[in-house]
Design a protein around this motif. Structure first.
Motif, PDB file in Angstrom:
ATOM      1  N   UNK A 103      37.576  59.855 -75.143  1.00 46.21           N
ATOM      2  CA  UNK A 103      36.317  59.119 -75.173  1.00 46.21           C
ATOM      3  C   UNK A 103      36.343  58.117 -74.033  1.00 46.21           C
ATOM      4  N   UNK A 104      35.203  57.955 -73.389  1.00 41.47           N
ATOM      5  CA  UNK A 104      35.143  57.038 -72.261  1.00 41.47           C
ATOM      6  C   UNK A 104      33.894  56.173 -72.384  1.00 41.47           C
ATOM      7  N   UNK A 105      34.061  54.880 -72.098  1.00 41.22           N
ATOM      8  CA  UNK A 105      32.941  53.933 -72.097  1.00 41.22           C
ATOM      9  C   UNK A 105      32.918  53.251 -70.743  1.00 41.22           C
ATOM     10  N   UNK A 106      31.724  53.146 -70.184  1.00 39.49           N
ATOM     11  CA  UNK A 106      31.582  52.529 -68.864  1.00 39.49           C
ATOM     12  C   UNK A 106      30.454  51.508 -68.917  1.00 39.49           C
ATOM     13  N   UNK A 107      30.717  50.356 -68.346  1.00 39.25           N
ATOM     14  CA  UNK A 107      29.715  49.304 -68.249  1.00 39.25           C
ATOM     15  C   UNK A 107      29.630  48.883 -66.794  1.00 39.25           C
ATOM     16  N   UNK A 108      28.410  48.775 -66.299  1.00 39.34           N
ATOM     17  CA  UNK A 108      28.196  48.325 -64.933  1.00 39.34           C
ATOM     18  C   UNK A 108      27.225  47.152 -64.975  1.00 39.34           C
ATOM     19  N   UNK A 109      27.613  46.070 -64.320  1.00 43.34           N
ATOM     20  CA  UNK A 109      26.781  44.876 -64.281  1.00 43.34           C
ATOM     21  C   UNK A 109      26.558  44.502 -62.823  1.00 43.34           C
ATOM     22  N   UNK A 110      25.286  44.355 -62.469  1.00 43.45           N
ATOM     23  CA  UNK A 110      24.939  43.982 -61.093  1.00 43.45           C
ATOM     24  C   UNK A 110      24.485  42.536 -61.074  1.00 43.45           C
ATOM     25  N   UNK A 111      25.036  41.766 -60.151  1.00 46.66           N
ATOM     26  CA  UNK A 111      24.620  40.383 -59.934  1.00 46.66           C
ATOM     27  C   UNK A 111      24.136  40.278 -58.502  1.00 46.66           C
ATOM     28  N   UNK A 112      23.765  39.074 -58.097  1.00 45.07           N
ATOM     29  CA  UNK A 112      23.315  38.887 -56.720  1.00 45.07           C
ATOM     30  C   UNK A 112      24.449  39.092 -55.723  1.00 45.07           C
ATOM     31  N   UNK A 113      25.692  38.857 -56.167  1.00 47.66           N
ATOM     32  CA  UNK A 113      26.814  38.882 -55.226  1.00 47.66           C
ATOM     33  C   UNK A 113      27.719  40.096 -55.347  1.00 47.66           C
ATOM     34  N   UNK A 114      27.656  40.839 -56.463  1.00 45.22           N
ATOM     35  CA  UNK A 114      28.565  41.980 -56.631  1.00 45.22           C
ATOM     36  C   UNK A 114      28.081  42.894 -57.756  1.00 45.22           C
ATOM     37  N   UNK A 115      28.664  44.094 -57.769  1.00 48.17           N
ATOM     38  CA  UNK A 115      28.466  45.035 -58.870  1.00 48.17           C
ATOM     39  C   UNK A 115      29.820  45.242 -59.526  1.00 48.17           C
ATOM     40  N   UNK A 116      29.895  44.937 -60.815  1.00 48.55           N
ATOM     41  CA  UNK A 116      31.143  45.019 -61.568  1.00 48.55           C
ATOM     42  C   UNK A 116      31.100  46.247 -62.473  1.00 48.55           C
ATOM     43  N   UNK A 117      32.224  46.976 -62.509  1.00 45.90           N
ATOM     44  CA  UNK A 117      32.327  48.159 -63.349  1.00 45.90           C
ATOM     45  C   UNK A 117      33.596  48.056 -64.182  1.00 45.90           C
ATOM     46  N   UNK A 118      33.455  48.299 -65.493  1.00 47.34           N
ATOM     47  CA  UNK A 118      34.597  48.339 -66.401  1.00 47.34           C
ATOM     48  C   UNK A 118      34.524  49.664 -67.136  1.00 47.34           C
ATOM     49  N   UNK A 119      35.621  50.434 -67.066  1.00 56.02           N
ATOM     50  CA  UNK A 119      35.694  51.719 -67.764  1.00 56.02           C
ATOM     51  C   UNK A 119      36.882  51.687 -68.712  1.00 56.02           C
ATOM     52  N   UNK A 120      36.636  52.078 -69.953  1.00 57.38           N
ATOM     53  CA  UNK A 120      37.713  52.198 -70.943  1.00 57.38           C
ATOM     54  C   UNK A 120      37.756  53.653 -71.386  1.00 57.38           C
ATOM     55  N   UNK A 121      38.956  54.251 -71.310  1.00 59.89           N
ATOM     56  CA  UNK A 121      39.133  55.665 -71.632  1.00 59.89           C
ATOM     57  C   UNK A 121      40.261  55.824 -72.636  1.00 59.89           C
ATOM     58  N   UNK A 122      39.990  56.597 -73.693  1.00 56.31           N
ATOM     59  CA  UNK A 122      41.076  56.875 -74.640  1.00 56.31           C
ATOM     60  C   UNK A 122      42.021  57.895 -74.030  1.00 56.31           C
ATOM     61  N   UNK A 123      43.314  57.703 -74.281  1.00 52.12           N
ATOM     62  CA  UNK A 123      44.354  58.583 -73.763  1.00 52.12           C
ATOM     63  C   UNK A 123      45.112  59.185 -74.941  1.00 52.12           C
ATOM     64  N   UNK A 124      45.897  60.235 -74.695  1.00 49.90           N
ATOM     65  CA  UNK A 124      46.714  60.782 -75.779  1.00 49.90           C
ATOM     66  C   UNK A 124      47.708  59.730 -76.300  1.00 49.90           C
ATOM     67  N   UNK A 125      48.203  59.959 -77.487  1.00 52.65           N
ATOM     68  CA  UNK A 125      49.200  59.110 -78.126  1.00 52.65           C
ATOM     69  C   UNK A 125      48.695  57.694 -78.360  1.00 52.65           C
ATOM     70  N   UNK A 126      47.411  57.575 -78.765  1.00 55.24           N
ATOM     71  CA  UNK A 126      46.800  56.295 -79.150  1.00 55.24           C
ATOM     72  C   UNK A 126      46.930  55.235 -78.062  1.00 55.24           C
ATOM     73  N   UNK A 127      46.600  55.628 -76.857  1.00 54.37           N
ATOM     74  CA  UNK A 127      46.638  54.690 -75.727  1.00 54.37           C
ATOM     75  C   UNK A 127      45.230  54.569 -75.139  1.00 54.37           C
ATOM     76  N   UNK A 128      45.021  53.513 -74.404  1.00 54.06           N
ATOM     77  CA  UNK A 128      43.728  53.265 -73.766  1.00 54.06           C
ATOM     78  C   UNK A 128      43.979  52.855 -72.321  1.00 54.06           C
ATOM     79  N   UNK A 129      43.153  53.377 -71.428  1.00 56.10           N
ATOM     80  CA  UNK A 129      43.204  52.974 -70.019  1.00 56.10           C
ATOM     81  C   UNK A 129      41.957  52.163 -69.723  1.00 56.10           C
ATOM     82  N   UNK A 130      42.134  51.040 -69.031  1.00 54.30           N
ATOM     83  CA  UNK A 130      41.010  50.184 -68.644  1.00 54.30           C
ATOM     84  C   UNK A 130      41.043  50.035 -67.127  1.00 54.30           C
ATOM     85  N   UNK A 131      39.949  50.427 -66.494  1.00 52.25           N
ATOM     86  CA  UNK A 131      39.810  50.302 -65.047  1.00 52.25           C
ATOM     87  C   UNK A 131      38.696  49.300 -64.754  1.00 52.25           C
TER      88      UNK A 131
END
Length: 156
Positions: free
Chosen positions: A5-33
């Motif tokens: 499962x993957x969740x992605x959030x993107x927020x745009x401001x006047x100075x930057x665009x921020x992206x946060x992605x959370x992905x479920x991994x095998x063995x009950x782990x999570x990756x956050x980029x």
């Protein structure tokens, strides 16, 4: 079968665009980029975390607190630059209210009144209605509110 499962959030401001992605991994782990790009697309942030899924909520709280603290670094705590007005936060007296009303009706600008009273222009604008003056119309009173109008007997 592996479910991801993957969740992605993107927020745009006047100075930057921020992206946060959370992905479920095998063995009950999570990756956050995390990444951010400036106005011309130049990278301003980049990061990757892997953690146990059970720790994800705790890490989210810790990161939120750390980022709020980091965002406060370099701030003086004041909302506006420069020194505070001399009488900021001090109570108003009937004499001050009379002087405020007199100055407003004489046509003095808010900034001049604020300087004379040692207060901010915003506090002057906020006080004007309390002395019956219209902050939107220099030199004018507010219309009489219903609570101050004389009650007249209705003719049957």
């Amino acid at each position: 079968m592996t479910v991801s499962e993957q969740h992605r959030t993107e927020i745009r401001t006047e100075t930057a665009t921020y992206t946060v992605e959370a992905t479920s991994l095998p063995e009950a782990r999570v990756a956050v980029d995390v990444s951010a790009a400036g106005p011309q697309g130049e990278p301003v942030a980049d990061g990757h975390l892997e953690l146990d899924a059970a720790a994800a909520a705790t890490l989210a709280n810790v990161l939120a607190k750390a980022l709020r603290s980091a965002g406060a670094l370099g701030r003086t705590g004041a909302r506006r630059p420069g020194p505070r007005p001399a009488h900021q936060g001090q109570p108003w007296s009937p004499t001050l209210d009379e002087d405020l009303e007199r100055r407003w009706l004489a046509g003095e600008p808010v900034e001049a009144i604020a300087e004379a009273f040692g207060r901010s222009p915003g506090s002057i604008r906020a006080r004007l209605p309390r002395v019956g003056c219209d902050p939107e119309a220099p030199g004018a009173y507010l219309p009489d509110p219903p609570s101050r109008r004389e009650v007249t007997a209705m003719n049957p």
